[in-house]
Design a protein around this motif. Sequence first.
Motif, PDB file in Angstrom:
ATOM      1  N   LEU A  55      25.634 -38.472  30.916  1.00  0.00           N
ATOM      2  CA  LEU A  55      24.179 -38.501  31.064  1.00  0.00           C
ATOM      3  C   LEU A  55      23.665 -37.341  31.913  1.00  0.00           C
ATOM      4  CD1 LEU A  55      23.533 -42.338  31.345  1.00  0.00           C
ATOM      5  CD2 LEU A  55      23.523 -40.884  29.333  1.00  0.00           C
ATOM      6  N   ALA A  56      24.555 -36.727  32.722  1.00  0.00           N
ATOM      7  CA  ALA A  56      24.081 -35.586  33.524  1.00  0.00           C
ATOM      8  C   ALA A  56      24.279 -34.286  32.761  1.00  0.00           C
ATOM      9  CB  ALA A  56      24.841 -35.534  34.842  1.00  0.00           C
ATOM     10  N   PHE A  57      25.118 -34.322  31.749  1.00  0.00           N
ATOM     11  CA  PHE A  57      25.467 -33.087  31.037  1.00  0.00           C
ATOM     12  C   PHE A  57      24.265 -32.363  30.418  1.00  0.00           C
ATOM     13  CE2 PHE A  57      27.291 -31.151  27.050  1.00  0.00           C
ATOM     14  CZ  PHE A  57      27.798 -30.026  27.672  1.00  0.00           C
ATOM     15  N   PRO A  58      23.278 -33.064  29.821  1.00  0.00           N
ATOM     16  CA  PRO A  58      22.140 -32.327  29.233  1.00  0.00           C
ATOM     17  C   PRO A  58      21.444 -31.397  30.229  1.00  0.00           C
ATOM     18  CG  PRO A  58      22.061 -34.628  28.585  1.00  0.00           C
ATOM     19  CD  PRO A  58      23.156 -34.512  29.581  1.00  0.00           C
ATOM     20  N   ALA A  59      21.485 -31.730  31.521  1.00  0.00           N
ATOM     21  CA  ALA A  59      20.812 -30.873  32.502  1.00  0.00           C
ATOM     22  C   ALA A  59      21.475 -29.503  32.557  1.00  0.00           C
ATOM     23  CB  ALA A  59      20.863 -31.533  33.875  1.00  0.00           C
ATOM     24  N   LEU A  60      22.771 -29.471  32.250  1.00  0.00           N
ATOM     25  CA  LEU A  60      23.484 -28.192  32.238  1.00  0.00           C
ATOM     26  C   LEU A  60      23.348 -27.563  30.850  1.00  0.00           C
ATOM     27  CD1 LEU A  60      25.379 -26.734  34.258  1.00  0.00           C
ATOM     28  CD2 LEU A  60      27.282 -27.695  33.005  1.00  0.00           C
ATOM     29  N   GLN A  61      23.477 -28.422  29.842  1.00  0.00           N
ATOM     30  CA  GLN A  61      23.521 -27.918  28.465  1.00  0.00           C
ATOM     31  C   GLN A  61      22.192 -27.299  28.061  1.00  0.00           C
ATOM     32  OE1 GLN A  61      22.216 -29.301  25.412  1.00  0.00           O
ATOM     33  NE2 GLN A  61      23.525 -28.233  23.946  1.00  0.00           N
ATOM     34  N   CYS A  62      21.089 -27.767  28.645  1.00  0.00           N
ATOM     35  CA  CYS A  62      19.791 -27.244  28.208  1.00  0.00           C
ATOM     36  C   CYS A  62      19.620 -25.771  28.586  1.00  0.00           C
ATOM     37  CB  CYS A  62      18.661 -28.070  28.801  1.00  0.00           C
ATOM     38  SG  CYS A  62      18.605 -27.912  30.593  1.00  0.00           S
ATOM     39  N   GLN A  63      20.468 -25.276  29.500  1.00  0.00           N
ATOM     40  CA  GLN A  63      20.339 -23.860  29.869  1.00  0.00           C
ATOM     41  C   GLN A  63      21.380 -23.004  29.161  1.00  0.00           C
ATOM     42  OE1 GLN A  63      20.726 -24.011  34.127  1.00  0.00           O
ATOM     43  NE2 GLN A  63      18.680 -24.853  34.396  1.00  0.00           N
ATOM     44  N   HIS A 121      16.435 -40.349  31.917  1.00  0.00           N
ATOM     45  CA  HIS A 121      15.889 -40.295  33.270  1.00  0.00           C
ATOM     46  C   HIS A 121      15.974 -38.911  33.885  1.00  0.00           C
ATOM     47  CE1 HIS A 121      15.824 -40.833  37.682  1.00  0.00           C
ATOM     48  NE2 HIS A 121      14.822 -41.633  37.368  1.00  0.00           N
ATOM     49  N   TRP A 122      16.958 -38.104  33.472  1.00  0.00           N
ATOM     50  CA  TRP A 122      17.107 -36.789  34.112  1.00  0.00           C
ATOM     51  C   TRP A 122      15.867 -35.931  33.887  1.00  0.00           C
ATOM     52  CZ3 TRP A 122      17.226 -32.005  31.575  1.00  0.00           C
ATOM     53  CH2 TRP A 122      17.279 -32.070  30.161  1.00  0.00           C
ATOM     54  N   THR A 123      15.077 -36.264  32.844  1.00  0.00           N
ATOM     55  CA  THR A 123      13.902 -35.415  32.567  1.00  0.00           C
ATOM     56  C   THR A 123      12.853 -35.554  33.653  1.00  0.00           C
ATOM     57  OG1 THR A 123      12.904 -37.180  31.282  1.00  0.00           O
ATOM     58  CG2 THR A 123      14.241 -35.615  30.090  1.00  0.00           C
ATOM     59  N   VAL A 124      12.892 -36.680  34.429  1.00  0.00           N
ATOM     60  CA  VAL A 124      11.891 -36.768  35.503  1.00  0.00           C
ATOM     61  C   VAL A 124      12.527 -36.500  36.860  1.00  0.00           C
ATOM     62  CG1 VAL A 124      10.356 -38.364  34.312  1.00  0.00           C
ATOM     63  CG2 VAL A 124      12.231 -39.275  35.653  1.00  0.00           C
ATOM     64  N   ALA A 125      13.831 -36.166  36.863  1.00  0.00           N
ATOM     65  CA  ALA A 125      14.462 -35.807  38.139  1.00  0.00           C
ATOM     66  C   ALA A 125      14.520 -34.293  38.212  1.00  0.00           C
ATOM     67  CB  ALA A 125      15.867 -36.396  38.184  1.00  0.00           C
ATOM     68  N   SER A 126      14.876 -33.760  39.378  1.00  0.00           N
ATOM     69  CA  SER A 126      14.961 -32.297  39.468  1.00  0.00           C
ATOM     70  C   SER A 126      16.250 -31.838  38.790  1.00  0.00           C
ATOM     71  CB  SER A 126      14.926 -31.885  40.933  1.00  0.00           C
ATOM     72  OG  SER A 126      16.134 -31.299  41.284  1.00  0.00           O
ATOM     73  N   MET A 172       6.671 -44.421  33.852  1.00  0.00           N
ATOM     74  CA  MET A 172       7.518 -45.614  33.756  1.00  0.00           C
ATOM     75  C   MET A 172       8.991 -45.282  34.019  1.00  0.00           C
ATOM     76  SD  MET A 172       5.916 -48.293  33.442  1.00  0.00           S
ATOM     77  CE  MET A 172       4.446 -47.779  34.273  1.00  0.00           C
ATOM     78  N   LEU A 173       9.426 -44.084  33.565  1.00  0.00           N
ATOM     79  CA  LEU A 173      10.812 -43.679  33.860  1.00  0.00           C
ATOM     80  C   LEU A 173      11.000 -43.652  35.381  1.00  0.00           C
ATOM     81  CD1 LEU A 173      11.300 -40.760  31.289  1.00  0.00           C
ATOM     82  CD2 LEU A 173      12.580 -42.888  31.327  1.00  0.00           C
TER      83      LEU A 173
END
Length: 1744
Positions: A1411-1419, A1365-1370, A1293-1294
Amino acid sequence: MASELEPEVQAIDRSLLECSAEEIAGKWLQATDLTRELYQHLAHYVPKIYCRGPNPFPQKEDMLAQHVLLGPMEWYLCGEDPAFGFPKLEQANKPSHLCGRVFKVGEPTYSCRDCAVDPTCVLCMECFLGSIHRDHRYRMTTSGGGGFCDCGDTEAWKEGPYCQKHELNTSEIEEEEDPLVHLSEDVIARTYNIFAIMFRYAVEILTWEKESELPEDLEMVEKSDTYYCMLFNDEVHTYEQVIYTLQKAVNCTQKEAIGFATTVDRDGRRSVRYGDFQYCEQAKSVIVRNTSRQTKPLKVQVMHSSIVAHQNFGLKLLSWLGSIIGYSDGLRRILCQVGLQEGPDGENSSLVDRLMLSDSKLWKGARSVYHQLFMSSLLMDLKYKKLFAVRFAKNYERLQSDYVTDDHDREFSVADLSVQIFTVPSLARMLITEENLMSIIIKTFMDHLRHRDAQGRFQFERYTALQAFKFRRVQSLILDLKYVLISKPTEWSDELRQKFLEGFDAFLELLKCMQGMDPITRQVGQHIEMEPEWEAAFTLQMKLTHVISMMQDWCASDEKVLIEAYKKCLAVLMQCHGGYTDGEQPITLSICGHSVETIRYCVSQEKVSIHLPVSRLLAGLHVLLSKSEVAYKFPELLPLSELSPPMLIEHPLRCLVLCAQVHAGMWRRNGFSLVNQIYYYHNVKCRREMFDKDVVMLQTGVSMMDPNHFLMIMLSRFELYQIFSTPDYGKRFSSEITHKDVVQQNNTLIEEMLYLIIMLVGERFSPGVGQVNATDEIKREIIHQLSIKPMAHSELVKSLPEDVSPFFHRKPGLTGRGMYELKPECAKEFNLYFYHFSRAEQSKAEEAQRKLKRQNREDTALPPPVLPPFCPLFASLVNILQSDVMLCIMGTILQWAVEHNGYAWSESMLQRVLHLIGMALQEEKQHLENVTEEHVVTFTFTQKISKPGEAPKNSPSILAMLETLQNAPYLEVHKDMIRWILKTFNAVKKMRESSPTSPVAETEGTIMEETSRDKDKAERKRKAEIARLRREKIMAQMSEMQRHFIDENKELFQQTLELDASTSAVLDNSPVASDMTLTALGPAQTQVPEQRQFVTCILCQEEQEVKVESRAMVLAAFVQRSTVLSKNRSKFIQDPEKYDPLFMHPDLSCGTHTSSCGHIMHAHCWQRYFDSVQAKEQRRQQRLRLHTSYDVENGEFLCPLCECLSNTVIPLLLPPRNIFNNRLNFSDQPNLTQWIRTISQQIKALQFLRKEESTPNNASTKNSENVDELQLPEGFRPDFRPKNPYSESIKEMLTTFGTATYKVGLKVHPNEEDPRVPIMCWGSCAYTIQSIERILSDEDKPLFGPLPCRLDDCLRSLTRFAAAHWTVASVSVVQGHFCKLFASLVPNDSHEELPCILDIDMFHLLVGLVLAFPALQCQDFSGISLGTGDLHIFHLVTMAHIIQILLTSCTEENGMDQENPTCEEESAVLALYKTLHRYTGSALKEIPSGWHLWRSVRAGIMPFLKCSALFFHYLNGVPSPPDIQVPGTSHFEHLCNYLSLPNNLICLFQENSEIMNSLIESWCRNSEVKRYLEGERDAIRYPRESNKLINLPEDYSSLINQASNFSCPKSGGDKSRAPTLCLVCGSLLCSQSYCCQTELEGEDVGACTAHTYSCGSGVGIFLRVRECQVLFLAGKTKGCFYSPPYLDDYGETDQGLRRGNPLHLCKERFKKIQKLWHQHSVTEEIGHAQEANQTLVGIDWQHL
């Protein structure tokens, strides 16, 4: 071909340009034979100027014609340079007091309901605004073209004939002076010459009929072989047929063919091919062959180019003459003389006659040119207007016959000028007396209707299409007759009398042909096979209704005329029914000892006709005899003694019996044609001259005969004679159970007959029948209409005859639709048996009136009202009530009711009898009240009803039976009425006793009974009261429970997005202590305990908790592109496939808005539902049914619960931040400077790795070494890939919603892998929040006030979705976006070409970064929490926004405070401004005061803070502080606390000065900032102004005027047919026409649809000016009409401008439209409208 032409054309031009007008004119002045000279000049030059090739160049042709042809004539006229000559003439001329402006199509015209002599008197806008009528009750319409302004015509206006511009000077005495006195002799002579020759030339050439040779004096010496194939207009073929044929015939493109067709339609002809004879002839044959299949072929001629040239110049000449005579009345007079001079050939040889008589042979363009010339010359000169009127009347028959066979509409025919001539009262009377105009018109009319039957009546059996067309045309003659009769004469001369009566004779001949037409016979056994033609006869009747009324008005105005007309009419009626007894044998009827001779005639077996105009006209005249008292003044002149009442009543009675039988269902097998005829017979349009007059005719008959005789004839015609003349009929009925239908029929017939008697006695409200005036009649109509229900003005006017609207103009007080209600004191005038009620209206009125009485706690009897007395001529009518036969009928029916056997009687029958008894009692009471000493009252109804029957039967008296019935249990409803009758009876009896001649006294018994009965009644009333109170209590409880239910189940009921809805969904009653401060973000964020959320699916009704791992639940949502916040609508994405939406420009030129109706489903339930919708759509396409209101191919569907338009679904999620942010925060959190360094290092590392991956290395070892070289920041693991916490269905659904947003927002094909998908999701979240913040600010509502549920749910889900949404994007794509966004604030070597700080919308940037920051923060495992990142990002963006505001703030100096800055904020801002000043190289403007700066910073940043508060509230789920939830103050401090900002925002800069200074410097160094500061470009200022719809004028007429001046931009200077105003940007468009269609995505669309894409990205709000309708469009297939924001004084809209009342802007309605636009609900509104009304779906919206 073209290149060969060029030099030749230029050479011609040169030789032409060298001509000198002055020399040529000089040559003419010397000439002996001027005619020959002129003709040679024309023969030589005209073909050289006009028609030089396939395509006309009108500008060039006109220029040359002026130079070579018209210029010399002007010189010749003036005798000097026309530039001086004409102004001199103008000065010598007295200004005309006639306006005479000829109307263009669509121009507004105004008439005054108070002062216009007739409705055809109109003013143009300019005269209207300068006249006294603008304060009267005016009426505006749009002109169909033709016609002219009547300002200055004293015969057209009762008062105020002049506007300020045309006012007469008081010094001028109104005497006709000859206008030629102002001109010198020689000017007159020269003008005369030139006008005579040129007018003759123009007439000759335009009426020339040969196709390839000219008149010999115009022939050229050398004649080229060039021809035109000329296509002419007709009204038979459609645009499509013409376009298709042309494409075939002259193989042109569709666009060219459309151009040809448009010109042909506008000008009446167009050349479609140019070349030699053969070439053109071939095109002609193709066109004729192609269009002659169904109808007559299109008219095509092959004409020699020189003829076309001369004709074009002929038209030019006529318009030139029109403009020349405008300079002076003298010139106008000369032209009129020339035009009306008899030629050598005697009768009809003047130029004007020749033009008129060849009118139908001319093409449209030529007609309109010469009509305009006639209007500006002949009709503007009062002397010649008369002469022209005479010529027109003499040729009337020929002109009309031409028009009837012509195939052009009325407005293009010269016959249409009748409205200009016949409506002038003096002219009309002159034409009647001198030319016998009335007889001419009527005879012409009769000649065209030739079909007659054996009796000489009209016969319209089975009209062919051609006859029907002819019949429609012939009706315009009736209009002419109406024009002639419009104003009644005040003085009659003997000639006028004589000629009017001749006309009246002709009119009677016409009516005689209508008397008894379309006779019908009852079908028995089987249904009628073919519905007979009935419409033509009724159309004729309707059209004549007015004429008949006017004829009567004329007769009424002169006693001699009235007497003569009455005699003539009677004579004609005798002829029609002279043998009214023929063939039918006479019979004798007798009841109660009375007997009468009549004939045997059965309506249900013989022929009967509804059309009896002669009888009805006689009835009308009879009433006038009574009204004007002629009947009493000159009885000896009137043939009243010769009247035979039975003959008079026979036919009207048959007609009324026919209606009764139809109502009783006896004529069912005659089909609908009869039902329709009966309907129109009673309908408000016809009843005045049909039904009403039949009733009058019967009243006339009854007043002259013995009522007993009349009643017996009536019983016999109603076929009820048997029933009432046989004793014990009722008993027989019940013993042999007869056919139930027959009984039913008889019952209905008896009811109808009683109804008719009620009407005959009760209808005395026409002046002349009763002693009343016209106002009483209207008042009564209005009372009875309003007693059905309260009505709006327009409804009320519709139900009244046409000419009554002046009688009431009270304005209703309310906004919205004003309703008129009946005043309580009028209720007593209510008559249940009012003769204009239809059955349905009668029962509604009865119900409404009884209900009212119950509410007022009165008894529910509806007694007959007190009536005005009859006029003496009709006085004997009342005796019908006390006649023996009547009493017998009443007695019989009451007897049946008392015996109460079976179904031989009905309640309504009884009700009617009670009503009649009531009427008789009222009548007697009035007689007694008005009695004088010596008279004895002859009306003794009370005595007659007290007497029992005669000896043999001894039936009880009527009175006794009433007393019996009063206690009958089965008559509960009528008890009150019977009680009322008995009460009145006693009152009348008392009056009798007190009057000197007292009749027999009654016994005491009845009085005793009365008292006990009263007690009984009081007891009953008390019980009823108790029951009523109990009922009310229960009802109140129920509605209370219902309210609770609604309150508890809000979601179900809340389907309209009303921000006013008062549901507080924001505070989820969260357990937060009220005294602690709430912080929405950062390390100090308030921790809210998780709330479990349970929701129910609307499709399967199953309840489920929202969890990370469970099946997905979704909300129906609608995503659309939007320009509602746009500050720049002209931006256009060239190539959406390559466009990068990462940075939103602050002008928000186009955003993506998401809305939801808030209804929740399981994802799989929704999927199933959507699949079924798709399957249904495929089946529909196979069946070729109508469109649906939603477009399935674009993924649209309707929410299954509320049918709200949706095109995707949003998944419901838990707060996503809590899911990602589950690491331990073990280290001290860095400050902004450290954090920026860390992030920058991480970004560098990522970019280095990216480069590595893109340059492939052979050896893997090298790779690892490189990684070592790169100093990875501590705890950063770029190879780490986080696990996705969501279940498969949520992930799906996302992706679904993300792709939908991407597809709609960019108008591209869906592609879930596209790197732009996450950007579009963040953008939609930001844009939706911004638009909601805008709405709240505009309405002054608090930010976190009670938002409606659906909005609250939508924002919450949208924000959470965008965060997840970033969880289903690359991950790497999202990181790339983050790096680029971050680089726009913190510069970085690898990203060049980023937009400057002035060109980024900071809120979009904030949402994207957060909203894009978690993609960096998770690493990042160094322990920096997400919250810290959020806080620093927010602070950084806020500072950038402050700099943005300071750079663009306007520095108007306020003289308010010049002293030193007072508080710290102001000094801080000043310091910051100085820094900026330094970095921008002093390009920044001078330093304004600190106070001013701080104020503009606070104001400019408010919207950003509010949006951020909403965003973080929904992102992190921290409840909002209660302070922000109240309306009022500007919450700045509270917002800062909630968002963990310092109250003095400038502190941010001071705390982080080390890094901020370098950042500010880098922002200011950007070349774009420099350009802005030097004034080379613009930037958006803050706060952004809220977008509003355009300002509309208060008065609608100014809009109409604006639109009438608007010409279509494509077809040169042509007036647009449907000008449409875009309410968003104010452009006027030419809608709904071929000329302005454009191509959009491969489809032809109209101007409005095309405009929606450029202005509203697919959504548009328009006002159709001519129709006064608001139009909503969305996309190509969706649209609906919406009620306009303009109301008249009665509070009603007038869509289509049908009523023409003055309209004014209603602010509330306009706000409502604006609100729909702000809330993005236009598409939803269209969806609901199309679902509710299927006809909207069938409209081709894209062509508007």
